[in-house]
Design an enzyme around this catalytic site. Structure first.
Site, PDB file in Angstrom:
ATOM      1  N   SER A 166       1.160  -1.082   0.165  1.00  0.00           N
ATOM      2  CA  SER A 166       0.057  -0.263   0.118  1.00  0.00           C
ATOM      3  C   SER A 166       0.678   1.409   0.285  1.00  0.00           C
ATOM      4  O   SER A 166       1.818   1.569  -0.536  1.00  0.00           O
ATOM      5  CB  SER A 166      -1.121  -0.114   1.465  1.00  0.00           C
ATOM      6  OG  SER A 166      -1.824   0.861   1.156  1.00  0.00           O
ATOM      7  N   ASP A 370       4.135  24.057  -1.285  1.00  0.00           N
ATOM      8  CA  ASP A 370       5.240  23.898  -1.971  1.00  0.00           C
ATOM      9  C   ASP A 370       5.765  22.502  -1.037  1.00  0.00           C
ATOM     10  O   ASP A 370       7.232  22.463  -1.248  1.00  0.00           O
ATOM     11  CB  ASP A 370       6.586  24.787  -1.141  1.00  0.00           C
ATOM     12  CG  ASP A 370       6.238  25.128  -0.166  1.00  0.00           C
ATOM     13  OD1 ASP A 370       5.832  24.770   0.731  1.00  0.00           O
ATOM     14  OD2 ASP A 370       7.276  25.929   0.666  1.00  0.00           O
ATOM     15  N   HIS A 423      -7.081  -5.258  -1.023  1.00  0.00           N
ATOM     16  CA  HIS A 423      -5.934  -4.450  -1.218  1.00  0.00           C
ATOM     17  C   HIS A 423      -5.097  -5.893  -0.053  1.00  0.00           C
ATOM     18  O   HIS A 423      -4.034  -5.008   0.016  1.00  0.00           O
ATOM     19  CB  HIS A 423      -6.094  -3.339   0.070  1.00  0.00           C
ATOM     20  CG  HIS A 423      -5.685  -2.284  -0.013  1.00  0.00           C
ATOM     21  ND1 HIS A 423      -4.980  -1.881  -1.084  1.00  0.00           N
ATOM     22  CD2 HIS A 423      -4.531  -1.807   0.511  1.00  0.00           C
ATOM     23  CE1 HIS A 423      -4.016  -0.283  -0.434  1.00  0.00           C
ATOM     24  NE2 HIS A 423      -4.018  -1.001   0.551  1.00  0.00           N
TER      25      HIS A 423
END
Length: 445
Positions: A166, A370, A423
């Site tokens: 994951s 940023d 998953h």
């Protein structure tokens, strides 16, 4: 001059001594490493720069304890997930220990590494100081920690193999971007991240997956339409408290859908709903305990604080999951109550007592515009490290179309796309999933 360590931050303590313990089938050794908080700082190597501790557990088969084995570094899901705690030679370790000496890393801020939580972050100062500190806990810093550890354990020229589950797969892609010369092979399960997509792109896709999981859930358990609706009606009419004292609201109840992407997720929610009411007027204690265990972030606050930041390269997330949420997920609707997925919403920092002290820092992080790049697409296009990845076709958390796009970009990547597992396939299908990836990387499949 290098900036001094803030007075409120305790000085680094000597690393604990290495301890080796044994259980049937496993030999376990503790490792503690002191690393710079900010690897990118010009004074990172200075003794005056702030240091944190990173913990890792070495695991080897007793019959191969003294062999010169290649190393496999396991990168856990998250963000904010500590490494697995072995209870025996189970899960994917069954296969890994045939060939490797395994290192289970508690990524910075988690487990036995220097923790980052409401309790420890309070010592950093106010929200601005906390947010500045938390900016050092993304995949780029995790990879820099791993490189520090590799040089200590294997020497400057040593190489190891990665297994990224994951979010650990996201970290593996960052590793391939930053230090591919350190890697022999890379195995990824459910974790081929989008290389350039924004958080908005991610949630736009995963909300569609969540809607489909809700449909499938109610097809499997049609009586839960009324059960879930009854719980929601009760919560709207009453002040219901979880064992911690936190209020249980309808949106927080809907967080149970986070489990829907796992192989047993439907059952976990269904069995909770089966025993939701103690009688016609009150919810049962067992239900409330189970809900709190499922929705509280007390054990992994970094997941909530950094979840959206994990996708950011440059721009701000600005609470992407909240902005991308469609009207289908409005609290009151005509159809069945829809559960949400792994999305993080700003209101969670108001209702979860483990997150409330971090609320202002989380809002600051949501506006950071940023963030440095995590992936180097050009370097990945020329990659020479063999990569084998399991891509789960209906993965609710990591969109399959993004994963296959990434696989086409990263040279020398082979994918196994399957709908046989969810998953958590690495855990529930072990040793088969890891065994298949090892064979693929070696050209045996």
């Amino acid at each position: 001059m290098p900036a001094p360590v803030p007075a409120a931050v305790p000085a680094a303590v000597p690393a604990p001594r290495a301890v080796t313990s044994r259980m049937p089938g496993l030999v376990l050794t503790d490792h503690h490493f002191t690393v710079p908080l900010d690897h990118a700082s010009s004074d990172a190597a200075s003794p005056d720069s702030e240091q944190i501790s990173v913990y890792a557990r070495e695991v080897v088969s007793p019959k191969r304890e003294h062999d010169d084995l290649p190393w496999l570094l396991f990168l856990q899901g998250g963000p904010g997930g500590k490494s697995p705690r072995p209870t025996g030679r189970t899960d994917w370790l069954q296969r890994a220990l045939d060939d490797y000496r395994v290192l289970l890393l508690d990524q910075r801020g988690t487990g036995r590494s220097t923790p980052a939580s409401r309790q420890t972050l309070a010592r950093r100062g106010g929200p601005n100081e906390q947010a500045a500190y938390l900016r050092h806990f993304r995949a780029d810093a995790i990879v820099a920690d791993a490189e520090h550890i590799r040089r200590r354990l294997l020497g400057p020229e040593g190489r190891w193999t990665l297994l990224g589950q994951s979010y650990g797969g996201f970290c593996a892609l960052t590793y391939l971007s930053q230090a591919p010369e350190a890697l022999s092979h890379v195995f990824v399960t459910g974790g081929l991240a989008p290389l350039s997509g924004t958080a908005d792109d991610v949630y736009r896709a995963t909300y569609a997956r969540v809607l489909d999981r809700n449909r499938r859930y109610y097809e499997r358990y049609p009586d839960d339409v009324e059960r879930a609706g009854a719980v929601a009606r009760h919560l709207r009419a009453h002040d219901v408290r979880l064992p911690s004292g936190d209020v249980l609201t309808v949106p927080r109840f809907r967080q149970l859908g986070m489990a829907f992407g796992m192989s047993d997720g439907f059952e976990r929610v269904h069995y909770l709903l089966e025993e939701a009411f103690a009688d016609s007027s009150q919810l049962s204690d067992s239900f409330l305990v189970g809900v709190e265990e499922s929705v509280s972030f007390a054990t992994n606050p970094l997941y909530a604080v950094l979840h959206e930041a994990a996708y950011c390269q440059g721009g701000a997330s600005r609470w992407s999951a909240e902005r991308m949420r469609g009207p289908e997920f409005d609290e009151v609707g005509d159809g069945p109550l829809l559960f949400t997925g792994e999305m993080i919403y700003p209101w969670m920092f108001d209702v979860d007592s483990s997150l409330r002290p971090l609320r202002d820092a989380a809002h600051i992080l949501a506006e950071v515009d940023d963030w440095p790049a995590l992936y180097d697409a050009e370097r990945l296009r020329s990659n020479t490290v063999p990569v084998a990845a399991a891509v789960y076709d209906d993965d609710m958390y990591v969109e399959r179309t993004f994963s296959t796009q990434t696989a086409r970009t990263v040279r020398d990547t082979r994918t196994w796309v399957t709908n046989e597992y969810d998953h958590d396939g690495l855990r529930v299908a072990s040793p088969d999933v890891l065994g298949r990836l090892i064979d693929m990387a070696r050209g045996e499949r």
